[in-house]
Every structure is written in C-alpha cells, then in structure tokens.
Scaffold this motif. Structure first.
Motif, mmCIF file in Angstrom:
data_model
loop_
_atom_site.group_PDB
_atom_site.id
_atom_site.type_symbol
_atom_site.label_atom_id
_atom_site.label_comp_id
_atom_site.label_asym_id
_atom_site.label_seq_id
_atom_site.Cartn_x
_atom_site.Cartn_y
_atom_site.Cartn_z
ATOM 1 N N SER A 1 0.829 -1.211 0.000
ATOM 2 C CA SER A 1 0.000 0.000 0.000
ATOM 3 C C SER A 1 0.858 1.252 0.000
ATOM 4 N N LEU A 2 1.862 1.283 0.856
ATOM 5 C CA LEU A 2 2.759 2.430 0.989
ATOM 6 C C LEU A 2 4.196 1.947 0.873
ATOM 7 N N PHE A 3 4.994 2.653 0.087
ATOM 8 C CA PHE A 3 6.424 2.398 0.000
ATOM 9 C C PHE A 3 7.186 3.626 0.476
ATOM 10 N N ALA A 4 8.448 3.462 0.764
ATOM 11 C CA ALA A 4 9.301 4.619 1.007
ATOM 12 C C ALA A 4 9.279 5.484 -0.252
ATOM 13 N N LEU A 5 8.800 6.710 -0.120
ATOM 14 C CA LEU A 5 8.710 7.690 -1.205
ATOM 15 C C LEU A 5 7.774 7.272 -2.338
ATOM 16 N N GLN B 1 -10.232 7.584 -4.937
ATOM 17 C CA GLN B 1 -10.890 7.935 -3.674
ATOM 18 C C GLN B 1 -10.560 6.907 -2.598
ATOM 19 N N GLN B 2 -10.654 5.631 -2.959
ATOM 20 C CA GLN B 2 -10.380 4.561 -2.004
ATOM 21 C C GLN B 2 -8.925 4.583 -1.551
ATOM 22 N N PHE B 3 -8.024 4.732 -2.513
ATOM 23 C CA PHE B 3 -6.600 4.664 -2.186
ATOM 24 C C PHE B 3 -6.177 5.859 -1.337
ATOM 25 N N ALA C 1 -8.075 7.529 0.719
ATOM 26 C CA ALA C 1 -8.617 7.287 2.065
ATOM 27 C C ALA C 1 -7.736 6.297 2.819
ATOM 28 N N SER C 2 -7.228 5.296 2.122
ATOM 29 C CA SER C 2 -6.350 4.302 2.743
ATOM 30 C C SER C 2 -5.049 4.941 3.219
ATOM 31 N N LEU C 3 -4.437 5.735 2.346
ATOM 32 C CA LEU C 3 -3.189 6.383 2.727
ATOM 33 C C LEU C 3 -3.419 7.391 3.859
ATOM 34 N N SER C 4 -4.587 7.993 3.894
ATOM 35 C CA SER C 4 -4.903 8.922 4.976
ATOM 36 C C SER C 4 -4.961 8.196 6.322
#
Length: 255
Positions: A136-140, A151-153, A155-158
């Motif tokens: 979902s999240l990587f360094a940089l 919108q979904q992504f 919200a996920s990163l938030s």
C-alpha cells in the motif's frame, strides 16, 4: 516491562522483503506475507523459531504464494484480508478495518488500505511502534492502483498518515531509489526530499536496505502522502487531494 518483539527481515524473490515477527515471551512467530515459503522456513530455522501464524496483507502471489508450504510444515494459522480471502489459499480467519490480531501479549490493529488490491490490509502494532503495510505504501511511493479507485486509495493512505509519526513502516519491496527519482520530479523544490533521495542513493550504493522507514519523514517527502499539500497540488493541476493523488499515480505509472 513487556518483552520486545523482534523483526527478522530478509531479501526474498527478486525485490521482496520477507518478515518474521517473533515474540520472545510466548515463542510465537508470525510470517508477514509469504512470497517464498521455503525461504521463510529456512530463515525461521536459522533463528531457531517456529512459525505459528501467517498474516497476509493481500492476495498477490508474492505475498501469499507460500501459505500452504508453511502451513503444511508448521500448522501455522493463516489470517487474511476479508476482501481478498477468496483468492488466498489456506485461510483460517478473515479480518478487516477495526479487527485485531495477537502475537503473544502484543496486539496488532488491522487497517483497511485497499487500492492496490480491493481488500488490502495493514497491521499496526502500537506497543512496538511498527506497521506492516504490504504494497500500500512504500518509502517515497505507493503501490500501483490495480483494483481500487483514487478515492479509495487516498482514504487508505490517509489512515496510514494518521499513525504516530515515529512509527517504523515495513513495506514489502526495495523500490525506494526508483520512487525517489519520481518524487524529486514531482516535487523538485522540496529540500527535505532532496536530502532523503541522496541518503537513499548512498544506502543502496553501500548495499543497505531502505526498509523500514519512519513515517514522519514520509509525511514531509512522499508525494503520494502529500496530495493534500497546497503547493504540490498547484504543481499537479490543482483540485482536491483525490484529484492530485490520481494525477500523481497516473504519472508514476509511465515515469
């Protein structure tokens, strides 16, 4: 004082990282994803640990492909995201946003981070100050948006942005150098980012991993976490955070 958790990190496949999470007090060990079941068993054997649980973040083969190899060898129980479970082998329990998992006396909180896949989840262990976020999240950077929507992504990163700033983030791939090149392209006037990119180049030249990384630094430098920053938004066409995030993700796809 609660005995600490140990994270054993090792390279797997071509650019994955494998993670074994071990609780000394209980003797329990969780495999965080299973890109290569045989390698996980070998690494556990070298540490003198027995894998008792598997925590999958999403269904992709380089994250769940070794489930049955490990389960057949150890009897480990498999926890998987509810939204992806139909495509994951050997699942014993499904979880989603707000659920918890346990390893010895430690509790992991499940966070829905759908976007890369629809059901992708992350595991946050606040007592240990760590989170396992899969792709979902990587360094940089962040994962490709294979199944979700902007919108979904976003919200996920938030949800990940809201974790304590000192959280150590464990992502599943060593993509940081290429992510840094795009980040600098996306946000060229960010001095903290320029410093980070230089540190990444130095680390990789020395053969060092760039994972785990601290969330606080990402909040200053990762463009995908900064889609709500007014200066970055102006550079990327204006609009709200979802629009900016979508523009950044599309640009990264062909960078």
């Amino acid at each position: 004082m609660t005995p600490p958790l140990t994270v054993h990190q090792f390279p797997c496949l071509s650019d994955n990282y494998g993670f074994l999470l071990h609780d000394k007090a209980s003797g329990e060990t969780a495999a965080i994803d299973t890109p290569d079941g045989e390698e996980y068993l070998r690494q556990a054997g070298l540490k003198g640990w027995r894998i008792t649980q598997i925590w999958n973040t999403h269904w992709h083969k380089d994250h769940a492909g070794g489930n049955l190899t490990i389960k057949q060898a150890t009897g480990a129980t498999i926890t998987a995201p509810a939204g992806d479970a139909a495509r994951i082998e050997g699942v014993d329990r499904t979880v989603d946003q707000g659920d918890t998992v346990s390893l010895g006396g430690f509790t992991g909180h499940v966070i829905n981070v759908g976007g890369h896949t629809l059901g992708h989840i992350a595991y946050h262990l606040p007592e240990a100050g760590i989170a396992f976020v899969g792709d979902s999240l990587f360094a940089l950077g962040c994962g490709r948006m294979f199944e979700g929507t902007p919108q979904q992504f976003w919200a996920s990163l938030s949800r990940l942005k809201a974790l304590p700033a000192q959280t150590q983030i464990y992502c599943a791939h060593e993509y940081t150098q290429s992510n840094a090149r795009f980040a600098v392209h996306a946000d060229p006037e960010n001095g903290a980012l320029a410093d980070y990119a230089a540190a990444v180049d130095a680390a990789r030249s020395a053969g060092r991993a760039t994972v785990p990384f601290v969330l606080e630094r990402e909040l200053e430098t990762n463009p995908f976490l900064r889609a709500d920053d007014s200066a970055l938004a102006e550079r990327w066409g204006g609009g709200d955070a979802v629009t900016v995030f979508a523009a950044l993700r599309e640009a990264k796809n062909s960078f």
